[in-house]
Structure formats: C-alpha cells, structure tokens
Design an enzyme around this catalytic site. Structure first.
Site, PDB file in Angstrom:
ATOM      1  N   HIS A   1       0.837  -1.200   0.000  1.00  0.00           N
ATOM      2  CA  HIS A   1       0.000   0.000   0.000  1.00  0.00           C
ATOM      3  C   HIS A   1       0.876   1.256   0.000  1.00  0.00           C
ATOM      4  O   HIS A   1       0.679   2.168  -0.817  1.00  0.00           O
ATOM      5  CB  HIS A   1      -0.912  -0.036   1.231  1.00  0.00           C
ATOM      6  CG  HIS A   1      -1.864   1.105   1.323  1.00  0.00           C
ATOM      7  ND1 HIS A   1      -3.218   0.964   1.108  1.00  0.00           N
ATOM      8  CD2 HIS A   1      -1.678   2.420   1.639  1.00  0.00           C
ATOM      9  CE1 HIS A   1      -3.811   2.133   1.278  1.00  0.00           C
ATOM     10  NE2 HIS A   1      -2.891   3.038   1.610  1.00  0.00           N
ATOM     11  N   GLU A   2       1.849   1.311   0.919  1.00  0.00           N
ATOM     12  CA  GLU A   2       2.690   2.502   1.022  1.00  0.00           C
ATOM     13  C   GLU A   2       3.599   2.629  -0.191  1.00  0.00           C
ATOM     14  O   GLU A   2       3.880   3.750  -0.650  1.00  0.00           O
ATOM     15  CB  GLU A   2       3.521   2.457   2.310  1.00  0.00           C
ATOM     16  CG  GLU A   2       2.722   2.291   3.596  1.00  0.00           C
ATOM     17  CD  GLU A   2       1.619   3.329   3.752  1.00  0.00           C
ATOM     18  OE1 GLU A   2       1.728   4.432   3.183  1.00  0.00           O
ATOM     19  OE2 GLU A   2       0.635   3.035   4.442  1.00  0.00           O
TER      20      GLU A   2
END
Length: 721
Positions: free
Chosen positions: A538-539
C-alpha cells in the site's frame, strides 16, 4: 588565585578600598559583640575567663576544660557567624557607596530604605544594622513592633518587614513612622522590596535607597577572614561565585579551620548546585526540538559572547521564550540543556511553587525572590514551568479577581524589566498556551512562542540511542524501536529504556531489543505477517505514483504496529491548478490500487475513518467541484452542507467520475512500474522504514511528470486488527 592577587583584585574592585575599610569595621564590631556573647555564656555556667576563685570551686574536670579555654581564648581568633559576616560586608559596601551616609547615620537623622531582594536576608541585615549602623549608645527600636509615642532623641529606629505576612503593605505602619519622623531620629527600613512592603511615608521620606550588592572574590575573602582569622590563598571559579547563597556559608564553614579549607568546602557545595558544570546533555546532542533547538543554540551562543564581553546585553535578541507542547516532549530538559550549552546556571521554578504560600504576600514574595536569585546569578537561564497556572486576567471572575490581578501585574512588571536584569534569559513552559494572559506574550516579554511537537521517527531513533548510550546494544538499529514507539515522547523513551534495564537486571542478563519492544508495546500486538506485507505494498503504491506525478518529495516510508505512512514534503501551497489536484488524487488513491494489483482486492484500511485515503480523496474531489471552481459547475464556491451530494444535481456523479479517472491513472502507473513497487515493498516489510535515499535508489529508473507538489501530506494506511 593567590593572596596577592586577591588583594590586588580587591583594590581594583569598585567596592574595594575605602568601602572595605567600612566592611572591616563592621566585622570588627560583630567580632566584639560575639566576644561579649561568649563571655556572657561562660558566666552563665558559673565561671568567667581567668576567674581563679570560680575555677577552684568547679569540679576537677571542669577546671581542666575551663583553664584550657581561658588559655586558648587569650590569643584565639573570635569567629563571626558566616552569614552575618557576609551580610556585614554587603551592607557596609552598600552604605559606603552612598556619600556621607555613614556619618549621617551616627550624627544626623537620615531616612534609609534597604532592599534585601530576598526575605532570607532580612533578619541578618536587621542584626548587622542594629549592631553597626548607629552610635553605640543609641537604643535601637523596631517600629514594626514598637510604639512611636515612646521615642526620643536617644533612639534609632528600624522598620523591618520580611514581605511575607499580611502587614507587608504600604498602608501599614505610617502612624509610627510619622512619630519617628517628628522626633528626628535616624530611620532605616529593611525589606525585600521596600517600595511594596515598607510604609508609604517611610518611602516618601527616604533620602537614601540602597540594595545589597553580590559577594565577589574580595568580599568572600573578608568573610572567610572573619570566620577563621586569615585570608585564603586561593579563589573560586567565577561561575561558582555567582551561585553563592548566604545559607551556603554556615554549612560550608561549619567544620573548617583554615581559609583554604573554607574555599574547598564551599566549592564542593556550589559544584553540586551548578548543574551546568556537571554531566548531562547539551542542546547540541538532543533531538526532537526542531525550531526550539535553533532558537536555543542561538541564545546559547549569545550568552557565551555576553559572558566573554564580546556582546552587550542590548544587542541580544534571544531574551525570552515561551515553550508549549504536550506533556513529555522535554520542555524542562530543553532548559537544562540550554543552560549547559550556554555554560550558565539554571534557575528553575514553577507557578505551583509560587502559589504554595497561604497568603498573597507570600506568593508575590516568591515571584520577587526567584527573579532576584536569577539576577544575582546572571548570566543565567530562568526557567518557569506550568506558566498557564498564572490566569488570564480577562477570564478571572468573582472573589479571585484581586488576587490574580496582583500576581499577574507583578509578574508582568518583572518580566518587562529586561534591562534591569541583564544576562537573565527567561524560558517559560506550558501545556496550554491559550490560557496565558496575552500581555505575557507582548514584545519585550515572552515575545517568542515555539511549540515542541512530538518527535518524528528519525528523532525517536536518535533519542533511543541517546538513552541506550554507546555500550548498551551498540550494534542494534534503533529504527524498529522508534517505529514501535510512534507518537510517543522523549520522556516515554526514557521510561521504556529504564524499565527494560530493570527487567534485565532482575533476571541477571543483558538488555535485549525484545525487552524494549515489550515495554513500548505494553501488550499491543504488531501487525500480522500477511497484513504487514499488504501495508508495505500500500505505502509503496503511494510512493510510486507520488514520485511519477511529482506530488511532493518523499521523506521516508514507515511501518508501525497499527499501519503505515508515506511522509511527503512540498515546495509550497499557492498556485495549485487542476493538474496538480488530479495528481494529488491519483497519489492518494494509489495505495488501494496497489493492493488490488498485487492481491486481487483492496482492504478496508484505505477507507477506515475520516482521515483515511478515501476520505481525503473524496473531500478533495468535492472541493474541486464546489470550492475551487474547477469542476463541471464552473466558477462557484459553496460551503459544506448536509446532504449536498444529493441536493446538488450532478455533484455525486462528477465526484465519482473524477475519483475513477484518478484511480485508473494510478493503476496504469503502478502496472508500468510494478518491479520497483515490489522492491520498495519488500525492503519496507523487512526493515520497517525506508529513508529518502533508499526510496530514491529504487526509483532511479522511474520517469517523472512535470507536476509540482501543492501542500504537505502524510498518507496513512490504518489497518483494522
């Protein structure tokens, strides 16, 4: 410093020479009085020096002891109590500096006001004044407790007020002062702050207003000579001289019998008080203070230059600072480190200490005392904690108005008198800056306010290393500890390390990283392996798209026990256009898109709460339509209202379409740059943190669009456990 140097220094001092002739006379007078007291004490037990008849009647042992005392006292030095000796020197110098005052006190009827600055000196000043200022045949009365009708020309009058009781007011004692003025006798008022504590008519009549000076090397040498009989051959560090309080002298000289031993004993007491000379961190080595550290280093440099005579007090602009911030961010530690960096004493107090008195006069005296103490130790740092304890006058109601108004007014007066306290830098701390009276923050007072934020991950890692030291876990990285402690303060870190050491000590082993993590997490579980991998993807998705679309510069990527974060910094906040905002939308949505590409579906973390990615993106899309005038409705500005997505025709479809287009743009970029996405995610999963340099290394082959960033942002992924 040798005896010869001390004597030469004495002659060069403004208070030396003739002034110390009077000081020696005062000390001689006290020594004679002490001798009389000792003789009276001997008579009280049934014999007197050289009284053979009395000795013959005493028991055999007493005869031996008494005769020995008689022989020794025939040639022995009569010691003057150290505190009285110090006050005698200071008072004599102050009186001698007033032209003709010595003669007037013995021949005429002057009115004199003596400021002791602190209440502790009032009583010793009274004793010295009574024994030394007036003619020997004068009968000295204290007008504060005596009756004016009984006065005559044979009297001399004192008016003594310690500034603590209810009577310490200018409207008290004027009648008895008037009687003394009528009889025309010398009157000496003694108080910490005569203008506020002595009778109004005494101050109106005062022809001489004097204040006790501080002890210097020469004055201290005179005191030691009065106590042990000869001058010392060595001196004290000038930094320590400024730390002397009168109460230190009797303690230091109690078991000494030579002048140099007095210096050694006093030095040991003062070193214990001088924190800035001992161990402890300077401001240079502390992390997490941001703008406050920049201010503090400049203030420390100015104070060092001021001490060295290279900078005048009028040229120093770092004179007052209000530190705000949540508990535990290190406001008190900042003041201590600042004092060490500047190599000056720290005079610390708090509003709670001021308010400990039962009476308003006691509170006012506590405030005056701490400022006087700081002035005597200048250059120094005066640190005032819990400043919000002094109420904002505009918020005070009822019976407390008069009390707090006087407290605030005195504090403001002392704070504003910056030119009257050269070398004193005031640093105040508060958890609630909004509660502080606005006048405190005006120019010339605490006119600089800096908020200390909780330390970021990098600062926390350095704080952990500081508290662990060089020997404890020297090779262990502290970033995993800092990541687990996200949102904590420096005080929390100190506690974690202390408790981990205690656990290891009780179990008879060395401290481990796991010991620290147990203390940090306090039962909180880290992310499961599968969730941690998803958050890393996600990051990494945020990072890839933000980099390509130039949505800010990446400062770092982090994984925490409850999620992850991409930290971005931006060049500015003005001049954003629709392409900038669309780049922002794609960057915000990229985290969830990356999850869908890698795992086939997104998690609820991107939409978990009002600060989530989806919430931020939806709000930005709504603002494009209704606030920024860049949507399908054209140039229009509307405030947020309940139900607007339904009430305004076409708004919801427009927002939905804009978010869809931004998501698809992010999807194309992530698919295109999937290998660096996976590489970043893998390293982030393994290490928990990637620095700017580590991220840029993975993005070296990724092209960028010419779109600049618009604001500062942190893209979080808060995962439900």
């Amino acid at each position: 410093m040798s005896l010869q140097e001390l004597e030469l220094s004495n002659l060069r001092q403004p208070n030396g020479g003739a002034s110390d002739q009077l000081a020696r006379a005062f000390l001689h007078q006290l020594a004679q009085d002490e001798l009389k007291r000792l003789k009276a004490s001997q008579r009280a037990v049934g014999y007197e020096f050289g009284d053979d008849a009395t000795l013959a009647e005493a028991d055999a042992v007493e005869q031996i002891v008494a005769q020995d005392e008689t022989d020794r006292r025939a040639t022995a030095h009569v010691p003057v109590p150290a505190d009285l000796a110090a006050v005698a020197v200071m008072l004599a110098r102050a009186v001698a500096d007033e032209n003709g005052l010595v003669r007037r006190l013995r021949r005429e009827a002057p009115v004199v006001a003596i400021a002791t600055n602190v209440s502790d000196l009032v009583e010793p000043v009274r004793i010295v004044a009574e024994k030394c200022l007036f003619r020997s045949e004068a009968k000295v009365v204290d007008l504060a407790v005596g009756r004016g009708r009984e006065l005559n020309r044979r009297h001399a009058a004192l008016y003594v007020c310690d500034g603590i009781g209810r009577e310490a007011r200018p409207d008290k004692g004027n009648e008895v002062v008037g009687s003394a003025l009528h009889v025309r006798i010398p009157i000496v008022g003694i108080a910490p702050d005569p203008k506020r504590q002595l009778p109004r008519d005494l101050m109106r009549s005062a022809e001489h207003r004097i204040a006790l000076p501080e002890l210097d090397h020469a004055g201290l040498a005179l005191v030691i000579e009065a106590v042990v009989g000869s001058l010392p051959t060595r001196g004290l560090d000038p930094d320590l001289i400024r730390m002397i309080e009168i109460a230190d002298l009797p303690v230091a000289f109690r078991r000494t019998d030579t002048p140099d031993a007095c210096i050694v004993a006093l030095e040991s007491i003062l070193v214990a008080k001088a924190d800035f000379l001992g161990d402890g961190p300077t401001l240079e080595v502390l992390d997490g203070y941001g703008e406050a550290k920049i201010w503090g280093l400049a203030a420390a440099a100015d104070l060092r230059a001021y001490r060295a005579g290279r900078l005048a007090w009028e040229q120093i602009d770092h004179r007052g600072l209000l530190l705000s911030g949540p508990p535990g961010v290190g406001k008190t530690s900042f003041a201590k480190a600042l004092a060490k960096s500047a190599r000056v004493p720290l005079v610390a107090t708090s509003v709670a200490e001021w308010n400990a008195s039962d009476y308003l006069s006691g509170t006012l005296q506590a405030i005056r005392k701490i400022f006087a103490q700081a002035k005597s130790r200048a250059p120094c740092i005066l640190f005032i904690d819990e400043l919000d304890g002094i109420s904002d006058r505009s918020e005070i109601r009822g019976e407390h108005v008069q009390y707090w108004t006087q407290v605030v007014n005195l504090f403001l007066e002392l704070l504003a008198g910056v030119d009257e306290r050269p070398g004193v830098v005031v640093v105040a701390a508060t958890n609630h800056p909004q509660r502080i009276d606005p006048a405190v923050k005006r120019s010339g007072r605490l006119d600089r306010e800096i908020k200390i934020e909780k330390p970021d991950t990098t600062s926390l890692a350095r704080i952990f290393r500081y508290h662990l030291g060089d020997e404890l876990l020297p090779d262990a990285p502290t970033f995993p500890l800092a990541l687990a402690a996200r949102g904590m303060t420096g005080a929390d870190v100190e506690a974690f390390v202390r408790r981990a050491k205690g656990t290891a000590r009780r179990e008879g082993r060395e401290v481990s990283v796991d010991d620290l993590l147990v203390e940090i997490r306090q039962g909180r579980r880290p992310l499961p392996t599968s969730v941690r991998r998803r958050v890393a993807i996600h990051e990494a998705g945020h990072a890839i798209v933000a980099h390509v679309l130039e949505f800010g510069e990446i400062k770092g990527l982090s994984l925490y026990d409850d999620g992850g974060e991409v930290s971005l910094e931006f060049a500015g906040t003005d001049g954003a256009t629709l392409p900038h905002l669309e780049a922002a939308l794609s960057s915000i949505l990229a985290g969830r898109i990356a999850e869908e590409i890698e795992f086939g579906t997104g998690s609820i973390g991107a939409g978990n709460g009002p600060t989530s990615d989806l919430a931020m993106a939806t709000q930005l899309a709504r603002d494009i339509e209704l606030r920024f005038g860049l949507g399908h409705l054209g140039n229009i500005y509307l405030e947020a209202t309940a139900g607007e997505l339904i009430a305004i025709p076409g708004l919801l479809p427009a927002i939905k379409e804009r978010l869809h287009q931004a998501g698809e743009r992010a999807r194309r970029l992530i698919v295109k740059y999937r290998p660096p996405l996976q590489a970043i995610a893998r390293q982030l999963d393994e290490n928990g943190y990637l620095s700017r340099e580590e991220v840029e290394k993975n993005l070296s082959g990724v092209a960028r669009d010419a779109i600049a960033g618009i604001t500062e942002c942190k893209l979080d992924s808060a995962q439900a456990q």
